[in-house]
Design a protein around this motif. Structure first.
Motif, PDB file in Angstrom:
ATOM      1  N   ILE A 275       0.863  -1.182   0.000  1.00 21.98           N
ATOM      2  CA  ILE A 275       0.000   0.000   0.000  1.00 21.98           C
ATOM      3  C   ILE A 275       0.900   1.233   0.000  1.00 21.98           C
ATOM      4  N   THR A 276       0.952   1.924  -1.116  1.00 19.41           N
ATOM      5  CA  THR A 276       1.919   3.020  -1.245  1.00 19.41           C
ATOM      6  C   THR A 276       1.299   4.389  -0.992  1.00 19.41           C
ATOM      7  N   GLU A 277       0.009   4.504  -1.201  1.00 19.70           N
ATOM      8  CA  GLU A 277      -0.626   5.813  -1.104  1.00 19.70           C
ATOM      9  C   GLU A 277      -2.075   5.626  -0.664  1.00 19.70           C
ATOM     10  N   LEU A 278      -2.580   6.589   0.121  1.00 19.14           N
ATOM     11  CA  LEU A 278      -3.951   6.462   0.617  1.00 19.14           C
ATOM     12  C   LEU A 278      -4.679   7.796   0.541  1.00 19.14           C
ATOM     13  N   TRP A 279      -5.964   7.720   0.227  1.00 22.12           N
ATOM     14  CA  TRP A 279      -6.867   8.865   0.379  1.00 22.12           C
ATOM     15  C   TRP A 279      -7.595   8.647   1.694  1.00 22.12           C
ATOM     16  N   VAL A 280      -7.399   9.559   2.630  1.00 17.51           N
ATOM     17  CA  VAL A 280      -8.026   9.402   3.947  1.00 17.51           C
ATOM     18  C   VAL A 280      -8.971  10.558   4.216  1.00 17.51           C
ATOM     19  N   GLN A 281     -10.056  10.273   4.926  1.00 22.16           N
ATOM     20  CA  GLN A 281     -10.961  11.368   5.281  1.00 22.16           C
ATOM     21  C   GLN A 281     -10.385  12.120   6.476  1.00 22.16           C
ATOM     22  N   VAL A 282     -10.483  13.426   6.414  1.00 17.95           N
ATOM     23  CA  VAL A 282      -9.954  14.272   7.492  1.00 17.95           C
ATOM     24  C   VAL A 282     -11.066  15.189   7.998  1.00 17.95           C
ATOM     25  N   HIS A 283     -10.896  15.641   9.214  1.00 17.04           N
ATOM     26  CA  HIS A 283     -11.895  16.514   9.852  1.00 17.04           C
ATOM     27  C   HIS A 283     -11.246  17.842  10.226  1.00 17.04           C
ATOM     28  N   ARG A 284     -12.035  18.894  10.237  1.00 15.36           N
ATOM     29  CA  ARG A 284     -11.543  20.159  10.765  1.00 15.36           C
ATOM     30  C   ARG A 284     -11.261  20.004  12.257  1.00 15.36           C
ATOM     31  N   LEU A 285     -10.191  20.635  12.728  1.00 12.70           N
ATOM     32  CA  LEU A 285      -9.898  20.597  14.159  1.00 12.70           C
ATOM     33  C   LEU A 285     -11.114  21.130  14.910  1.00 12.70           C
ATOM     34  N   PRO A 286     -11.525  20.434  15.959  1.00 18.03           N
ATOM     35  CA  PRO A 286     -12.718  20.894  16.683  1.00 18.03           C
ATOM     36  C   PRO A 286     -12.423  22.179  17.451  1.00 18.03           C
ATOM     37  N   ALA A 287     -13.441  22.986  17.598  1.00 13.84           N
ATOM     38  CA  ALA A 287     -13.285  24.228  18.361  1.00 13.84           C
ATOM     39  C   ALA A 287     -12.964  23.908  19.822  1.00 13.84           C
ATOM     40  N   GLU A 288     -13.630  22.888  20.338  1.00 16.63           N
ATOM     41  CA  GLU A 288     -13.423  22.506  21.741  1.00 16.63           C
ATOM     42  C   GLU A 288     -13.159  21.012  21.830  1.00 16.63           C
ATOM     43  N   ARG A 289     -12.390  20.637  22.836  1.00 14.77           N
ATOM     44  CA  ARG A 289     -12.161  19.220  23.128  1.00 14.77           C
ATOM     45  C   ARG A 289     -12.056  19.067  24.633  1.00 14.77           C
ATOM     46  N   THR A 290     -12.827  18.156  25.202  1.00 16.51           N
ATOM     47  CA  THR A 290     -12.818  17.946  26.647  1.00 16.51           C
ATOM     48  C   THR A 290     -12.881  16.456  26.942  1.00 16.51           C
ATOM     49  N   VAL A 291     -12.094  16.021  27.906  1.00 13.29           N
ATOM     50  CA  VAL A 291     -12.184  14.636  28.380  1.00 13.29           C
ATOM     51  C   VAL A 291     -12.679  14.681  29.825  1.00 13.29           C
ATOM     52  N   VAL A 292     -13.797  14.029  30.060  1.00 17.68           N
ATOM     53  CA  VAL A 292     -14.392  14.034  31.396  1.00 17.68           C
ATOM     54  C   VAL A 292     -14.231  12.644  32.017  1.00 17.68           C
ATOM     55  N   ALA A 293     -13.882  12.623  33.290  1.00 16.69           N
ATOM     56  CA  ALA A 293     -13.730  11.348  33.996  1.00 16.69           C
ATOM     57  C   ALA A 293     -14.940  11.081  34.879  1.00 16.69           C
ATOM     58  N   TYR A 294     -15.307   9.814  34.975  1.00 21.49           N
ATOM     59  CA  TYR A 294     -16.423   9.370  35.820  1.00 21.49           C
ATOM     60  C   TYR A 294     -15.940   8.160  36.613  1.00 21.49           C
ATOM     61  N   MET A 295     -16.465   7.979  37.800  1.00 21.81           N
ATOM     62  CA  MET A 295     -16.158   6.763  38.556  1.00 21.81           C
ATOM     63  C   MET A 295     -17.456   6.005  38.819  1.00 21.81           C
ATOM     64  N   TYR A 296     -17.495   4.768  38.340  1.00 14.98           N
ATOM     65  CA  TYR A 296     -18.678   3.913  38.529  1.00 14.98           C
ATOM     66  C   TYR A 296     -18.406   2.921  39.659  1.00 14.98           C
TER      67      TYR A 296
END
Lengths: 568, 568
Positions: A275-296
């Motif tokens: 596999i020498t070359e690929l067309w990949v789908q890309v996304h615009r960088l998100p305006a916000e990014r958050t990771v939330v933690a929960y404890m179950y």
């Protein structure tokens, strides 16, 4: 001359000078003592000097060498001992155990670095003409033994390094499509895309060293697949060079063109070409990014909550739950509090534990969960609120974004732990599967039972832990980590653990791997997963398209080495 | 004895007694006059009586007949003339043109209705043993000539009707997975699922008569694919019976098991075996469902708006835009206002038109768009608000839910129009593609130019219109309809139009079909779309897995009949 392509340590994971350090993690040694009943020693090995004298001279036939130089250029072909050792293995724990102890196994006779599709075609033609075997090599991160070479192979083996087939060639911002070289590594691609406001969003654990072509060839999935998709979703078009010609698949969102060639090349591990070359789908960088933690409070409740997030179609970038054991492990790898801020946080955590015990939680059973939200500030706030609500309904405590940010920073560090453990004579490895929601708890139970039985058979204490990640409409991935102190026969002991866990997967409704590929490691379960007739179809495909068995033979089906052979 | 399996009219689309009626649509005849320069006649043909005397006796070899009866039962095997004609074709306009005129083409010698996987296996074994050809038959709705039989085939042909392999066998409500017989038709499946609160959500135009196995075998996509996925997303596991054995793929959300067998069987059109059973993902019936209509001033603006909906990741069940011509066609098929309510609505519409002209709109260019929202009432309201905002930004008028509801009710009626037109000596057909967002406007222009050129070559007025549907992250599907009054050589005239349009697709970045399959109709473009080497791989696969060429040969690649042969 050696081409300028970044490789990992020849003897272990990642970059020289980066290590797992337990001395600043006060809870880690006691945790290992309890889990494995061993006392940790301080790390001694900073690096292992490579001694070329330990490698026999390459016996590459002169005609093959000449043909490869003619196909490329003199500075793109090498028989250097260090290069051959680097290209002689992937990153499975058994390979690294042996390599780091100077037992290199079968090595390629020669390494070649083609720069263009035409050079790849010429290399493949030369290899077929000279009856050599070609094994494509990207970042060397594969842990399914797709890169390990067949010790019984008597023909010369050519390692085809894709490192010079790299670059972001084209970005179609109207369509959200990028054309990328197969040998491009994760960080270089993300950086090039980020500079223009875009992201691929494909983040496997191996991200820092693996390549786009390698992701496709092993049917990879990154930790953010809930939003960005598996590599099979991401790759919309590709170029595959074969000895008999080149396949070029244009990028399209979807199509009805018979059996999918794209989906044949994805996961083909070099057996259908390079596999020498690929067309990949890309996304615009998100305006916000958050990771939330929960404890179950416990595993089953946490799984039900994640299932409900999927059911309510709340867009997430990733969701993850660690089971009780993995949550304990995470807590044991927390750094000592050295600043006032950290000390306050640590005190807060103690208060939290007290609260949980007051509520009647068994702190050995509690499960930490991370959920990542991306989008506009409004989207993120709304989605977070909806997940908070579900989490609370299932009795979880919302821990907020502090632990989430920490998790997000450390996400690529885990593989370094493996090398540290190897130095301590501990084999630590992973086994992952995917299954319908209805099967996940059964698999979780069965794997613990299977591992426990295997440890009893070995007569020593071992460890197993698990997280759920990669959520889909009908199910999810379960990712297990296991570790034990090796005895006299590490290969057999490892094989016992690994085969026990894999068998528990397929006996309980899981598949053999969610995103690590098949290689030789998982090939023994192919018949159980796709039927004997399914394996027969694959065999027909490989035999018919590679009649000389020149393209990475002995992988995916009919493995050159089977784990079962290593069992005592 | 004839098994109790519902089939369409032998001579046309759908059920006997259901027709397209233009007499209650006052604008339709003037529209056709303007578009095709012909005067419509009232429909005369209610049905075409089937005359068995028009069909030569089956020449099925006795040994084959006996073997098929032994494989199943006497009442599951038939050589009845009507049955052979029904099973001798799909629903492409060229097939129906000929069949409705009594020119049946090559017919199967025998039709067999197996009830179980074991019976399918026995039928296939018997066919290979007797060197017969087997063509699986579901609903007979295929328009890519995947069902048309090779006139040059000298061996006996067995039509394997999957109609008795039907039923909702299992519903895993925890996972959202249903196990379904391959021969089950759309309405029966939806009804069985709806009864339990679930839906498959797969709604191709052929829905009322097509089968789950047929959807998989032709790589179908339904109009609601934005939410529910293409059939390749929906099918998570399957059973495929082959002469040499049976492949059973367990349902999993995703897996890394080498080249995807699932994605080889999907789209295989009978060439790799018979799809007898499928595990499909199902969704809970949504609490709310709304279809909102919008009117855009012109095509390019409407496409940009839909692109933005995708870009902002607003969950929709479907999005659709009709271009100026298709919008004109839709308005021409509105029923006459016969009630006070309808009259008020019609008056309102006239006011709307006046408003548009006042705004400077060219009412020939304006594009109607439908967007479907499903979810909780809150979700639907929020998503609708977000799309309303995007639409208004792009200058659209929000027409609301009235026209949307009407569209939703009429969505399966279109195929009946084709039969009406055939009776008027007009061939109407469709050609669809998928392409990246950046290519859609170019394809739209190129197809209009290609069709116009072809009509000029024919020396008569023809029609073309288009809608965009099936939205993905990187692109969408464009669906063209064309129509013209046939002259002396309908086959050649049709071939000219169809080849011109298909060539415009592949020359401008589109694929040969988004969801209709390949069959013989689109096979001539396979090399241009997947490369000669890609076709060579498919040929290797088919040859190696079906060495006797018993499984629906001459489809997908190396077509038994090529459209280009029909060109003058």
């Amino acid at each position: 001359m050696k081409p300028d392509v970044k490789h990992m340590k020849w003897w272990g994971w990642g970059e020289e000078g980066v290590f797992f350090n337990y001395l600043n993690k006060p809870a880690f040694a006691p945790f290992v003592k309890k889990a494995l009943n061993i006392d940790l020693r301080p790390r001694k090995i900073d690096t292992i000097a490579f001694d070329p004298a330990t490698v026999a001279e390459s016996e590459v036939p002169g005609a093959l060498l000449e043909a490869l130089v003619a196909a490329t250029d003199a500075d793109q072909v090498t028989t250097d001992a260090h290069e051959r050792v680097v290209h002689g293995h992937g990153s499975s724990v058994t390979e690294l155990l042996h390599v780091s102890r100077g037992d290199y196994g079968r090595l390629p006779e020669v390494v070649v670095y083609p720069r263009t599709d035409a050079e790849v075609a010429a290399v493949l033609a030369a290899a077929v003409e000279q009856d050599a075997v070609v094994v494509p090599y990207g970042g060397g991160t594969n842990i399914a033994r797709s890169l390990q070479l067949d010790p019984a192979e008597r023909r010369p083996i050519v390692s085809l390094d894709t490192g010079l087939l790299a670059g972001l060639y084209e970005l179609d911002e109207e369509a959200g499509l990028a054309r990328v070289g197969g040998g491009m590594q994760g960080p270089a691609l993300e950086e090039a895309l980020n500079d223009r406001g875009w992201t691929l969003g494909h983040m496997p654990d191996s991200f820092t060293h693996s390549t786009v072509g390698g992701w496709a060839a092993t049917r990879s999935s990154g930790m953010q697949s809930d939003k960005y998709g598996d590599i099979a979703d991401i790759v919309r078009g590709m170029t595959v060079v074969r000895p008999s010609g080149t396949v070029s698949l244009k990028p399209v969102p979807s199509e009805s063109t018979g059996p999918s060639l794209r989906e044949m090349f994805i996961g083909s591990e070099g057996r259908l070409g390079v596999i020498t070359e690929l067309w990949v789908q890309v996304h615009r960088l998100p305006a916000e990014r958050t990771v939330v933690a929960y404890m179950y409070p416990e595993w089953k409740t946490a799984v039900a909550a994640i299932r409900q997030i999927s059911d309510e179609e709340i867009p997430t970038t990733f969701v993850r739950i660690s089971d009780g054991n993995e949550t304990g492990f995470s807590l044991a790898t927390q750094k000592a509090a050295t600043t006032v801020k950290k000390k306050v946080e640590a005190a807060g955590q103690k208060g939290l534990w007290a609260l949980m015990r007051k509520r009647g939680w068994d702190t050995d059973q509690m499960c930490i969960s991370y959920v990542c939200f991306e989008g506009s500030a409004e989207d993120v706030a709304r989605r977070r609120k909806a997940v908070d609500k579900i989490a609370k309904t299932h009795g979880a405590l919302v821990l907020g974004t502090g632990p989430g940010a920490l998790y997000d920073q450390k996400k690529f560090d885990t593989p370094y732990l493996r090398d540290f453990l190897l130095e301590q004579d501990v084999m630590g490895d992973v086994s992952e599967t995917a299954a319908p929601w209805s099967k996940l708890n059964g698999i979780h139970r069965a794997v613990y039972a299977a591992a426990e039985k295997a440890y009893q058979q070995l007569g020593r204490k071992g460890w197993v832990m698990c997280h759920l990640s990669h959520s889909y409409h009908v199910g999810a991935c379960l990712y297990f980590t296991f570790a034990f102190k090796v005895g006299d026969n590490p290969d057999a002991e490892y094989a016992l653990l690994k085969t026990s866990i894999q068998q528990a997967f397929v006996d309980n409704g899981g598949t053999l791997s969610h995103h690590h590929g098949v290689g030789m490691e998982h090939a023994p379960w192919m018949e159980q997963v796709v039927s004997a007739e399914g394996v027969a179809i694959m065999r027909s495909l490989f035999d018919a398209t590679d009649p000389g068995r020149n393209l990475n033979p002995g992988k995916i089906i009919d493995p050159a080495i089977s784990l079962f052979d290593a069992l005592d």
